[in-house]
Design a protein around this motif. Sequence first.
Motif, mmCIF file in Angstrom:
data_model
loop_
_atom_site.group_PDB
_atom_site.id
_atom_site.type_symbol
_atom_site.label_atom_id
_atom_site.label_comp_id
_atom_site.label_asym_id
_atom_site.label_seq_id
_atom_site.Cartn_x
_atom_site.Cartn_y
_atom_site.Cartn_z
ATOM 1 N N VAL A 40 -70.628 32.706 -48.472
ATOM 2 C CA VAL A 40 -70.553 31.882 -49.690
ATOM 3 C C VAL A 40 -69.937 30.517 -49.357
ATOM 4 C CG1 VAL A 40 -69.518 31.686 -51.981
ATOM 5 C CG2 VAL A 40 -70.479 33.869 -51.221
ATOM 6 N N LEU A 41 -68.871 30.493 -48.557
ATOM 7 C CA LEU A 41 -68.251 29.225 -48.174
ATOM 8 C C LEU A 41 -69.198 28.406 -47.302
ATOM 9 C CD1 LEU A 41 -65.912 27.270 -48.194
ATOM 10 C CD2 LEU A 41 -64.890 28.568 -46.305
ATOM 11 N N ARG A 43 -72.425 28.467 -47.377
ATOM 12 C CA ARG A 43 -73.453 27.959 -48.294
ATOM 13 C C ARG A 43 -72.921 26.744 -49.070
ATOM 14 N NH1 ARG A 43 -74.309 32.586 -51.098
ATOM 15 N NH2 ARG A 43 -75.150 33.415 -49.173
ATOM 16 N N SER A 44 -71.679 26.819 -49.510
ATOM 17 C CA SER A 44 -71.059 25.701 -50.222
ATOM 18 C C SER A 44 -70.977 24.470 -49.314
ATOM 19 C CB SER A 44 -69.661 26.108 -50.701
ATOM 20 O OG SER A 44 -68.968 25.006 -51.215
ATOM 21 N N TRP A 45 -70.552 24.664 -48.072
ATOM 22 C CA TRP A 45 -70.500 23.552 -47.116
ATOM 23 C C TRP A 45 -71.888 22.954 -46.928
ATOM 24 C CZ3 TRP A 45 -67.176 25.585 -42.426
ATOM 25 C CH2 TRP A 45 -65.834 25.685 -42.820
ATOM 26 N N LEU A 47 -74.468 22.960 -48.977
ATOM 27 C CA LEU A 47 -74.892 22.227 -50.167
ATOM 28 C C LEU A 47 -74.170 20.883 -50.305
ATOM 29 C CD1 LEU A 47 -75.170 25.211 -52.666
ATOM 30 C CD2 LEU A 47 -77.043 23.955 -51.570
ATOM 31 N N ARG A 48 -72.960 20.784 -49.746
ATOM 32 C CA ARG A 48 -72.207 19.528 -49.773
ATOM 33 C C ARG A 48 -72.433 18.681 -48.522
ATOM 34 N NH1 ARG A 48 -66.493 22.043 -50.860
ATOM 35 N NH2 ARG A 48 -66.538 21.438 -48.706
#
Length: 87
Positions: A40-41, A43-45, A47-48
Amino acid sequence: PQGQNPPCAAPESEKDMNYLPDRPFLVEKEVAQWLSISPVLLRSWRLRGKAPKNLMMGRSIRYRRKDVELFIAKIADDIRFNRKIPL
């Protein structure tokens, strides 16, 4: 030889941080495990725009092994030279 894992097999200890499959492309779960973070982290990285370089293969995200190694080296340099890590 007997007693050795094939190149793509997981190590006996899943916590072995030196584990990276001997393949040119890695899936999200493998990269997250290598970086000791959750998928999840990662994926967040991604997307950013903060994750290792990645590409779409069909409908799946893949990471080049070499790009993950470069990402790790950059983070290590940032730590070594006391630079702020932009994550």
